[in-house]
Design a protein around this motif. Structure first.
Motif, PDB file in Angstrom:
ATOM      1  N   LEU A  71      14.520  51.453-101.379  1.00 14.65           N
ATOM      2  CA  LEU A  71      15.589  51.195-100.418  1.00 14.65           C
ATOM      3  C   LEU A  71      16.420  52.462-100.276  1.00 14.65           C
ATOM      4  O   LEU A  71      17.032  52.935-101.237  1.00 14.65           O
ATOM      5  N   LYS A  72      16.435  53.036 -99.088  1.00 19.21           N
ATOM      6  CA  LYS A  72      17.083  54.331 -98.861  1.00 19.21           C
ATOM      7  C   LYS A  72      18.528  54.187 -98.395  1.00 19.21           C
ATOM      8  O   LYS A  72      19.414  54.899 -98.864  1.00 19.21           O
ATOM      9  N   ASN A  73      18.780  53.298 -97.432  1.00 17.90           N
ATOM     10  CA  ASN A  73      20.115  53.088 -96.871  1.00 17.90           C
ATOM     11  C   ASN A  73      20.265  51.643 -96.426  1.00 17.90           C
ATOM     12  O   ASN A  73      19.277  50.970 -96.165  1.00 17.90           O
ATOM     13  N   ILE A  74      21.519  51.246 -96.303  1.00 18.54           N
ATOM     14  CA  ILE A  74      21.848  49.992 -95.631  1.00 18.54           C
ATOM     15  C   ILE A  74      22.878  50.347 -94.568  1.00 18.54           C
ATOM     16  O   ILE A  74      23.880  50.997 -94.865  1.00 18.54           O
ATOM     17  N   PHE A  75      22.602  49.941 -93.331  1.00 17.96           N
ATOM     18  CA  PHE A  75      23.514  50.199 -92.223  1.00 17.96           C
ATOM     19  C   PHE A  75      24.023  48.875 -91.672  1.00 17.96           C
ATOM     20  O   PHE A  75      23.265  47.905 -91.582  1.00 17.96           O
ATOM     21  N   VAL A  76      25.275  48.859 -91.265  1.00 20.91           N
ATOM     22  CA  VAL A  76      25.864  47.696 -90.612  1.00 20.91           C
ATOM     23  C   VAL A  76      26.482  48.202 -89.311  1.00 20.91           C
ATOM     24  O   VAL A  76      27.352  49.068 -89.330  1.00 20.91           O
ATOM     25  N   ARG A  77      26.004  47.663 -88.181  1.00 25.23           N
ATOM     26  CA  ARG A  77      26.496  48.085 -86.875  1.00 25.23           C
ATOM     27  C   ARG A  77      27.073  46.882 -86.144  1.00 25.23           C
ATOM     28  O   ARG A  77      26.604  45.758 -86.312  1.00 25.23           O
ATOM     29  N   PRO A  78      28.070  47.103 -85.298  1.00 20.56           N
ATOM     30  CA  PRO A  78      28.712  45.993 -84.593  1.00 20.56           C
ATOM     31  C   PRO A  78      27.880  45.440 -83.446  1.00 20.56           C
ATOM     32  O   PRO A  78      27.153  46.180 -82.782  1.00 20.56           O
ATOM     33  N   VAL A  79      28.022  44.133 -83.249  1.00 21.22           N
ATOM     34  CA  VAL A  79      27.418  43.449 -82.105  1.00 21.22           C
ATOM     35  C   VAL A  79      28.493  42.516 -81.558  1.00 21.22           C
ATOM     36  O   VAL A  79      28.842  41.522 -82.193  1.00 21.22           O
ATOM     37  N   TYR A  80      29.038  42.883 -80.405  1.00 21.77           N
ATOM     38  CA  TYR A  80      30.032  42.028 -79.750  1.00 21.77           C
ATOM     39  C   TYR A  80      29.291  41.174 -78.734  1.00 21.77           C
ATOM     40  O   TYR A  80      28.551  41.694 -77.909  1.00 21.77           O
ATOM     41  N   SER A  81      29.445  39.864 -78.831  1.00 20.28           N
ATOM     42  CA  SER A  81      28.733  38.978 -77.909  1.00 20.28           C
ATOM     43  C   SER A  81      29.627  37.808 -77.532  1.00 20.28           C
ATOM     44  O   SER A  81      30.736  37.673 -78.028  1.00 20.28           O
ATOM     45  N   ASN A  82      29.099  36.939 -76.657  1.00 22.90           N
ATOM     46  CA  ASN A  82      29.843  35.743 -76.263  1.00 22.90           C
ATOM     47  C   ASN A  82      30.042  34.800 -77.444  1.00 22.90           C
ATOM     48  O   ASN A  82      30.948  33.976 -77.447  1.00 22.90           O
TER      49      ASN A  82
END
Length: 130
Positions: free
Chosen positions: A37-48
């Motif tokens: 396991l090299k990285n963990i990324f968390v990115r935003p998701v804005y939805s309805n």
């Protein structure tokens, strides 16, 4: 201070950045040893449906396929917490107003530092809903 207590303080800053729509990205880095396991990324998701995150586990080995999950912030917390001190020593929160770094030292103590923002705009994660 014990790293688990400091991580909870750090997580409060993550939640606040989401509430204030400043959350750009979160990255777990500085692996312990050379795990797959090299990285963990968390990115935003804005939805309805409200705010969600795309949690991505990136692996070193090309044979291991990266894993992506669309989760709530609360669902992402235990996954990230589980990898602290077992796989990663640091977590970086990128917001549009500041960067916040959580680190665990060799004695198991946690610390939080702040710096100038890396991101000035928020780029949502691309979700493949198929």
């Amino acid at each position: 201070m014990q790293y688990t207590d400091v991580f909870i303080e750090f997580w409060e800053q993550v939640k606040q950045s989401v509430e204030e729509e400043r959350f750009a990205k979160l990255t777990m880095a500085k692996t312990i040893g050379k795990p797959n396991l090299k990285n963990i990324f968390v990115r935003p998701v804005y939805s309805n449906d409200g705010f969600m995150v795309l949690l991505k586990l990136r692996y070193r080995s090309r044979e291991t396929e990266d894993i992506e999950q669309k989760l709530t912030l609360d669902e992402a917390f235990p996954i990230l917490q589980k990898h602290l001190k077992t796989s990663f020593f640091s977590v970086l929160l990128f917001t549009t107003t500041k960067d916040v770094t959580f680190k665990i030292n060799k004695k198991g103590a946690g610390s939080i530092t702040e710096g100038l923002p890396t991101f000035t705009n928020i780029t949502q994660a691309e979700i493949d809903d198929n």
